[in-house]
Design a protein around this motif. Sequence first.
Motif, PDB file in Angstrom:
ATOM      1  N   GLU A   1       0.845  -1.200   0.000  1.00  0.00           N
ATOM      2  CA  GLU A   1       0.000   0.000   0.000  1.00  0.00           C
ATOM      3  C   GLU A   1       0.884   1.256   0.000  1.00  0.00           C
ATOM      4  N   LEU A   2       1.942   1.192   0.774  1.00  0.00           N
ATOM      5  CA  LEU A   2       2.876   2.329   0.826  1.00  0.00           C
ATOM      6  C   LEU A   2       3.512   2.551  -0.554  1.00  0.00           C
ATOM      7  N   LEU A   3       3.993   1.455  -1.149  1.00  0.00           N
ATOM      8  CA  LEU A   3       4.671   1.582  -2.444  1.00  0.00           C
ATOM      9  C   LEU A   3       3.752   2.176  -3.500  1.00  0.00           C
ATOM     10  N   LYS A   4       2.466   1.774  -3.452  1.00  0.00           N
ATOM     11  CA  LYS A   4       1.497   2.281  -4.442  1.00  0.00           C
ATOM     12  C   LYS A   4       1.282   3.785  -4.314  1.00  0.00           C
ATOM     13  N   ALA A   5       1.395   4.281  -3.090  1.00  0.00           N
ATOM     14  CA  ALA A   5       1.101   5.706  -2.849  1.00  0.00           C
ATOM     15  C   ALA A   5       2.313   6.617  -3.098  1.00  0.00           C
ATOM     16  N   LEU A   6       3.456   6.024  -3.438  1.00  0.00           N
ATOM     17  CA  LEU A   6       4.656   6.853  -3.642  1.00  0.00           C
ATOM     18  C   LEU A   6       4.559   7.692  -4.907  1.00  0.00           C
ATOM     19  N   CYS A   7       5.170   8.854  -4.852  1.00  0.00           N
ATOM     20  CA  CYS A   7       5.216   9.721  -6.032  1.00  0.00           C
ATOM     21  C   CYS A   7       6.661  10.216  -6.143  1.00  0.00           C
ATOM     22  N   LEU A   8       7.478   9.425  -6.849  1.00  0.00           N
ATOM     23  CA  LEU A   8       8.921   9.676  -6.862  1.00  0.00           C
ATOM     24  C   LEU A   8       9.349  10.427  -8.117  1.00  0.00           C
ATOM     25  N   PRO A   9      10.470  11.143  -8.047  1.00  0.00           N
ATOM     26  CA  PRO A   9      11.005  11.742  -9.277  1.00  0.00           C
ATOM     27  C   PRO A   9      11.389  10.621 -10.248  1.00  0.00           C
ATOM     28  N   GLU A  10      11.366  10.946 -11.534  1.00  0.00           N
ATOM     29  CA  GLU A  10      11.717   9.953 -12.557  1.00  0.00           C
ATOM     30  C   GLU A  10      13.082   9.324 -12.282  1.00  0.00           C
ATOM     31  N   ASN A  11      13.201   8.058 -12.558  1.00  0.00           N
ATOM     32  CA  ASN A  11      14.474   7.326 -12.412  1.00  0.00           C
ATOM     33  C   ASN A  11      15.002   7.234 -10.978  1.00  0.00           C
ATOM     34  N   THR A  12      14.135   7.455 -10.005  1.00  0.00           N
ATOM     35  CA  THR A  12      14.584   7.294  -8.618  1.00  0.00           C
ATOM     36  C   THR A  12      14.271   5.875  -8.174  1.00  0.00           C
ATOM     37  N   LYS A  13      15.277   5.237  -7.606  1.00  0.00           N
ATOM     38  CA  LYS A  13      15.098   3.857  -7.186  1.00  0.00           C
ATOM     39  C   LYS A  13      15.201   3.796  -5.663  1.00  0.00           C
ATOM     40  N   ILE A  14      14.198   3.198  -5.023  1.00  0.00           N
ATOM     41  CA  ILE A  14      14.327   3.065  -3.571  1.00  0.00           C
ATOM     42  C   ILE A  14      14.283   1.598  -3.152  1.00  0.00           C
ATOM     43  N   ALA A  15      14.962   1.306  -2.060  1.00  0.00           N
ATOM     44  CA  ALA A  15      14.865  -0.020  -1.439  1.00  0.00           C
ATOM     45  C   ALA A  15      14.087   0.183  -0.149  1.00  0.00           C
ATOM     46  N   LEU A  16      13.049  -0.628   0.062  1.00  0.00           N
ATOM     47  CA  LEU A  16      12.202  -0.433   1.248  1.00  0.00           C
ATOM     48  C   LEU A  16      12.020  -1.733   1.998  1.00  0.00           C
ATOM     49  N   GLU A  17      12.207  -1.678   3.288  1.00  0.00           N
ATOM     50  CA  GLU A  17      12.018  -2.858   4.135  1.00  0.00           C
ATOM     51  C   GLU A  17      11.113  -2.448   5.302  1.00  0.00           C
ATOM     52  N   VAL A  18      10.075  -3.264   5.563  1.00  0.00           N
ATOM     53  CA  VAL A  18       9.220  -3.003   6.729  1.00  0.00           C
ATOM     54  C   VAL A  18       9.408  -4.163   7.696  1.00  0.00           C
ATOM     55  N   VAL A  19       9.769  -3.862   8.928  1.00  0.00           N
ATOM     56  CA  VAL A  19      10.004  -4.932   9.906  1.00  0.00           C
ATOM     57  C   VAL A  19       9.071  -4.741  11.103  1.00  0.00           C
ATOM     58  N   ASP A  20       8.811  -5.845  11.813  1.00  0.00           N
ATOM     59  CA  ASP A  20       7.908  -5.760  12.963  1.00  0.00           C
ATOM     60  C   ASP A  20       8.571  -5.058  14.145  1.00  0.00           C
ATOM     61  N   SER A  21       9.691  -5.611  14.551  1.00  0.00           N
ATOM     62  CA  SER A  21      10.342  -5.072  15.741  1.00  0.00           C
ATOM     63  C   SER A  21      11.850  -5.064  15.539  1.00  0.00           C
ATOM     64  N   ILE A  22      12.478  -4.026  16.023  1.00  0.00           N
ATOM     65  CA  ILE A  22      13.917  -3.852  15.820  1.00  0.00           C
ATOM     66  C   ILE A  22      14.403  -3.000  16.999  1.00  0.00           C
ATOM     67  N   PRO A  23      15.656  -3.128  17.414  1.00  0.00           N
ATOM     68  CA  PRO A  23      16.093  -2.224  18.489  1.00  0.00           C
ATOM     69  C   PRO A  23      15.945  -0.752  18.068  1.00  0.00           C
ATOM     70  N   SER A  24      16.546  -0.396  16.917  1.00  0.00           N
ATOM     71  CA  SER A  24      16.440   0.981  16.422  1.00  0.00           C
ATOM     72  C   SER A  24      16.590   0.944  14.905  1.00  0.00           C
ATOM     73  N   THR A  25      15.701   1.610  14.193  1.00  0.00           N
ATOM     74  CA  THR A  25      15.805   1.587  12.723  1.00  0.00           C
ATOM     75  C   THR A  25      17.130   2.205  12.261  1.00  0.00           C
ATOM     76  N   ASN A  26      17.657   3.164  13.034  1.00  0.00           N
ATOM     77  CA  ASN A  26      18.942   3.754  12.636  1.00  0.00           C
ATOM     78  C   ASN A  26      20.063   2.711  12.649  1.00  0.00           C
ATOM     79  N   ASP A  27      19.944   1.718  13.541  1.00  0.00           N
ATOM     80  CA  ASP A  27      21.010   0.715  13.658  1.00  0.00           C
ATOM     81  C   ASP A  27      20.891  -0.383  12.607  1.00  0.00           C
ATOM     82  N   PHE A  28      19.749  -0.461  11.929  1.00  0.00           N
ATOM     83  CA  PHE A  28      19.531  -1.460  10.881  1.00  0.00           C
ATOM     84  C   PHE A  28      20.693  -1.449   9.886  1.00  0.00           C
ATOM     85  N   PHE A  29      21.165  -0.243   9.564  1.00  0.00           N
ATOM     86  CA  PHE A  29      22.177  -0.115   8.510  1.00  0.00           C
ATOM     87  C   PHE A  29      23.584  -0.513   8.978  1.00  0.00           C
ATOM     88  N   LYS A  30      23.750  -0.658  10.299  1.00  0.00           N
ATOM     89  CA  LYS A  30      25.056  -1.087  10.806  1.00  0.00           C
ATOM     90  C   LYS A  30      25.303  -2.543  10.449  1.00  0.00           C
TER      91      LYS A  30
END
Length: 265
Positions: free
Chosen positions: A5-34
């Motif tokens: 539902e989120l992906l359908k509602a996006l309105c991105l500039p042309e040629n923009t590519k995003i990677a999206l992950e939705v998780v239930d529980s995590i210590p901190s989303t900022n630490d996901f990338f570590k």
Amino acid sequence: MEKDELLKALCLPENTKIALEVVDSIPSTNDFFKTTSDWGLDSDLQIVIAETQTQGRGRFGNTWFSPAGENLYLSCQRRFNTPPHQRSSLSLIIALALVQALEPFIKPVDLKIKWPNDILYQSFKLSGILIESRPQDQVVIGIGLNINMLGDEHGVISQHWTSLKKITAKHFNREQIAAALISRLAHILPEFEQKGFSAFKEQWAAYDYLLNQEINIKVGLSDSQIVNGIARGLDDEGYLLLELKDGQLQAFASGDTSRVNLVYY
Ligand code: BTN
């Protein structure tokens, strides 16, 4: 949070590519990338959203209260090819993107930005931003936005807070809000990278909560590092201009600001 539902509602500039992950529980989303350092690196923006965080972090070592399913806890990683000094105004741009993305949902309510990046409604905090640098010019932008939260039963939030639902008495679709925010970020970040903060200074000024107010700015850990004065807007770098008692203007690159004589009711 429904990813499709989120992906359908996006309105991105042309040629923009995003990677999206939705998780239930995590210590901190900022630490996901570590721990997932090479996930989504072929996209322009890597985004993770969590239903809840068990160790949500705020600025100045604060905890970010993250009850399940009510709010938005989002982190976005992006590479910035800008000199590091220009990045200090990035948090101002994220705050601007947030208020601009939210405006259509809550019109005609007035949101304000408390420099550098707290979003406030009538002095109550709606959203906070935590930006962290990673190796190889990567920056992680963490955004916490109170959406449908009505209560803090255990009184764990130390700040005066609000939510979109408290402000409007309406329930919000979190996918729509997340999509509007991601879309705005995808537009504003490349433009900021190219033009710097000065191109957005006027837009930002329209939301300046501190303008012409007497404020304290805490620039270090101890109370002796508090400077008092009248806030006089921002310069082209996004530094806060403070008029001191002797009439001199001093520019601050960072700090924790508060209005003097503020009464909550
Ligand atoms: C603040 O203190 O105002 C900043 C709060 C930032 C909270 C967000 S929620 C998503 C991301 N993950 C975290 O642990 N913190 C940020």
